[in-house]
Design a protein around this motif. Sequence first.
Motif, PDB file in Angstrom:
ATOM      1  N   TYR A 372      39.831  47.033  13.165  1.00  0.00           N
ATOM      2  CA  TYR A 372      38.597  47.696  12.744  1.00  0.00           C
ATOM      3  C   TYR A 372      38.122  48.698  13.794  1.00  0.00           C
ATOM      4  N   LYS A 373      38.247  48.289  15.084  1.00  0.00           N
ATOM      5  CA  LYS A 373      37.874  49.215  16.155  1.00  0.00           C
ATOM      6  C   LYS A 373      38.755  50.457  16.142  1.00  0.00           C
ATOM      7  N   ALA A 374      40.077  50.222  15.903  1.00  0.00           N
ATOM      8  CA  ALA A 374      41.009  51.353  15.835  1.00  0.00           C
ATOM      9  C   ALA A 374      40.642  52.258  14.664  1.00  0.00           C
ATOM     10  N   TYR A 375      40.306  51.638  13.533  1.00  0.00           N
ATOM     11  CA  TYR A 375      39.907  52.423  12.352  1.00  0.00           C
ATOM     12  C   TYR A 375      38.630  53.203  12.635  1.00  0.00           C
ATOM     13  N   GLN A 376      37.648  52.517  13.265  1.00  0.00           N
ATOM     14  CA  GLN A 376      36.390  53.183  13.595  1.00  0.00           C
ATOM     15  C   GLN A 376      36.603  54.338  14.566  1.00  0.00           C
ATOM     16  N   GLN A 377      37.515  54.107  15.549  1.00  0.00           N
ATOM     17  CA  GLN A 377      37.802  55.161  16.524  1.00  0.00           C
ATOM     18  C   GLN A 377      38.451  56.360  15.848  1.00  0.00           C
ATOM     19  N   LYS A 378      39.410  56.074  14.932  1.00  0.00           N
ATOM     20  CA  LYS A 378      40.046  57.168  14.187  1.00  0.00           C
ATOM     21  C   LYS A 378      39.017  57.915  13.353  1.00  0.00           C
ATOM     22  N   ARG A 379      38.132  57.152  12.746  1.00  0.00           N
ATOM     23  CA  ARG A 379      37.085  57.762  11.921  1.00  0.00           C
ATOM     24  C   ARG A 379      36.155  58.634  12.774  1.00  0.00           C
ATOM     25  N   LYS A 380      35.797  58.095  13.944  1.00  0.00           N
ATOM     26  CA  LYS A 380      34.941  58.872  14.847  1.00  0.00           C
ATOM     27  C   LYS A 380      35.648  60.138  15.315  1.00  0.00           C
ATOM     28  N   ASN A 381      36.954  59.978  15.641  1.00  0.00           N
ATOM     29  CA  ASN A 381      37.723  61.158  16.073  1.00  0.00           C
ATOM     30  C   ASN A 381      37.786  62.200  14.971  1.00  0.00           C
ATOM     31  N   LEU A 382      38.023  61.726  13.730  1.00  0.00           N
ATOM     32  CA  LEU A 382      38.086  62.644  12.596  1.00  0.00           C
ATOM     33  C   LEU A 382      36.750  63.346  12.390  1.00  0.00           C
ATOM     34  N   LEU A 383      35.670  62.547  12.462  1.00  0.00           N
ATOM     35  CA  LEU A 383      34.334  63.136  12.304  1.00  0.00           C
ATOM     36  C   LEU A 383      34.031  64.116  13.431  1.00  0.00           C
ATOM     37  N   PHE A 384      34.494  63.776  14.650  1.00  0.00           N
ATOM     38  CA  PHE A 384      34.272  64.679  15.779  1.00  0.00           C
ATOM     39  C   PHE A 384      35.022  65.994  15.578  1.00  0.00           C
ATOM     40  N   ILE A 385      36.278  65.889  15.088  1.00  0.00           N
ATOM     41  CA  ILE A 385      37.057  67.103  14.820  1.00  0.00           C
ATOM     42  C   ILE A 385      36.374  67.950  13.744  1.00  0.00           C
ATOM     43  N   ILE A 386      35.921  67.264  12.670  1.00  0.00           N
ATOM     44  CA  ILE A 386      35.207  67.980  11.600  1.00  0.00           C
ATOM     45  C   ILE A 386      33.958  68.630  12.157  1.00  0.00           C
ATOM     46  N   PHE A 387      33.267  67.876  13.028  1.00  0.00           N
ATOM     47  CA  PHE A 387      32.035  68.410  13.636  1.00  0.00           C
ATOM     48  C   PHE A 387      32.333  69.659  14.472  1.00  0.00           C
ATOM     49  N   ILE A 388      33.412  69.568  15.288  1.00  0.00           N
ATOM     50  CA  ILE A 388      33.791  70.713  16.119  1.00  0.00           C
ATOM     51  C   ILE A 388      34.163  71.914  15.246  1.00  0.00           C
ATOM     52  N   LEU A 389      34.921  71.633  14.169  1.00  0.00           N
ATOM     53  CA  LEU A 389      35.312  72.725  13.260  1.00  0.00           C
ATOM     54  C   LEU A 389      34.092  73.372  12.622  1.00  0.00           C
ATOM     55  N   ILE A 390      33.121  72.525  12.242  1.00  0.00           N
ATOM     56  CA  ILE A 390      31.890  73.065  11.647  1.00  0.00           C
ATOM     57  C   ILE A 390      31.135  73.903  12.677  1.00  0.00           C
TER      58      ILE A 390
END
Length: 567
Positions: A372-390
Amino acid sequence: MRFFFLCYVFLFVSSFQKMTINDDDYFYKITEELIPIIHKTDKILIIQRRELDQFKKTGGDKYLISSKYIDMFLHKEDPSKQIEIAYDLLRINRGRYDFISMACNFNLAITLENISPKLAMQFVSAAIKYDEKLEGKYYLGHLYHIKGRIYYNEKAYASAMHNFNKALLSFRNDHQHNNTIYIASMYNNFGLTYSKLNKIKEAHKETERGISILQNKGNLSREEIDFLHIMKGNSGFYLYKLKNYPAAEKLLLEEFEYYKNKESFCSESIVSSQRLFDLYLATHQKEKQNQIIDYLIKTEPKLKNTHSRIVANEVIQEYYVSTNNYTPLKAVSEKLIGLNHSYYDENKRNVKKISDLLNNQIIRNNKEKDDYKAYQQKRKNLLFIIFILIVFGVFGIILYNIKKHNKREKELLKNNGKILEQNNEFQKEKIKNLLQSLNLKIDTEKAFLEYLKKNKKINGDNDSEQILKELFLKVNNLIQIDRRSYDLIIEGNIENKLFLEKLSVLCPTLTNTELKFCTYYRMNLSSKEISSLENTTNGTIRVYKTKIKSKLKLNKEDDLSCFLNNI
């Protein structure tokens, strides 16, 4: 920037969104529905099917969790199953419903109370935190009771008493439920604790308070009647220790007679038999001892609980020792050895089984937490990438808009320059037209004077009439010239006014006459043209020009007209 802020808020809320709908009362109502039918499996299954049907219809996790929660009531006698269900529920729930988290920890604490007191204490403490978070409106009193009981079993009697008091206070403050039996049970617990502290009088006093609470209630339920006899047996035991044998025998016999023919209370009947035998042994009532032993010999083979069989055989063994009956004593002693071995093996197997189950659950939980932590970290990383792209997208749009705006500004300035240049040319053209009109007016005025002079010399009527006609035409020309000049002056008046205001600020020492001459120089008029307009000489105009250049701090070779046009 507003768009950027909204994007950030959206991402923040999406990342940390948590379920806030409170359905804890829903699970509590199911619990209240199940408790009266706790021993009726068929009715419990009906409720479980109802919850599963709701899950199939709606797909709501609440109904999946409620159906799994009902499994606890279906497997109430199986500790291993209880642990498995509780851990599965905690995984499915993931902290969404505090009631479920509280109930699972409560159930684990009860299951592990005698196997792992330390672990049971952790679970009951967690359950108390959840119930306190729910304002203690569910099972807080029962949770403090279990916590006190764990302390009692661990011989931490001060802590046990403290938690029993907290449980009593919670039961008294709960006005929504009839907690008479639980309030009475706390006084019974006080008595048990005082007894362990060898404060027998206090133990008897507290137990009697519990008995009176139930007796004063009236219309007792079966559960309350059962517990009332347990307290009477405890009170009789304390009287026995205080050597008040008649009163003790009365209460112990009442308890014994109530429980001896009830299969579900075999353990209680054995304990009551043991107490009565000790009393009869102390009071040398051999006939009554024989009655108790006969009951135990008859009942012992029917007992399913190994510990109860051990207690029964220990009483029988003590009887044979007191009567010096060695042959049956030997048989009972051998049986006791076998029972103790069986009891030890049972406990060992149960402890191993539950330990293995707990270890597997812990390993599984840790693995799921890591996943779950790995999933959350991946999700956070994905959201961070999306955030940076935005962010880059927003900045790109801003830069593009700035560049586009600058380009538009340049084009606008260029167009304005062209418009100003065209406007200057137009103004110059108007000035030329004005000068031409003025020159024409001057010529016409001179011609008009000439005609007047001729008119004095001429005496003929025909010639006078012709001269008057020509004069009329000339005067009409003058009127038209004045109208055109007036229009031109009005058109240039606003522009000249702005020009003169700026020039006055730039050089406050210029006189009104010099300011007026500056408007002429700005129009690129020659000294001759200006002298004609002002009815003065060319020399005077040149003197004014020199003064103006001096006040404006211009050199002789500087072009005054160019300087004035740049203001």
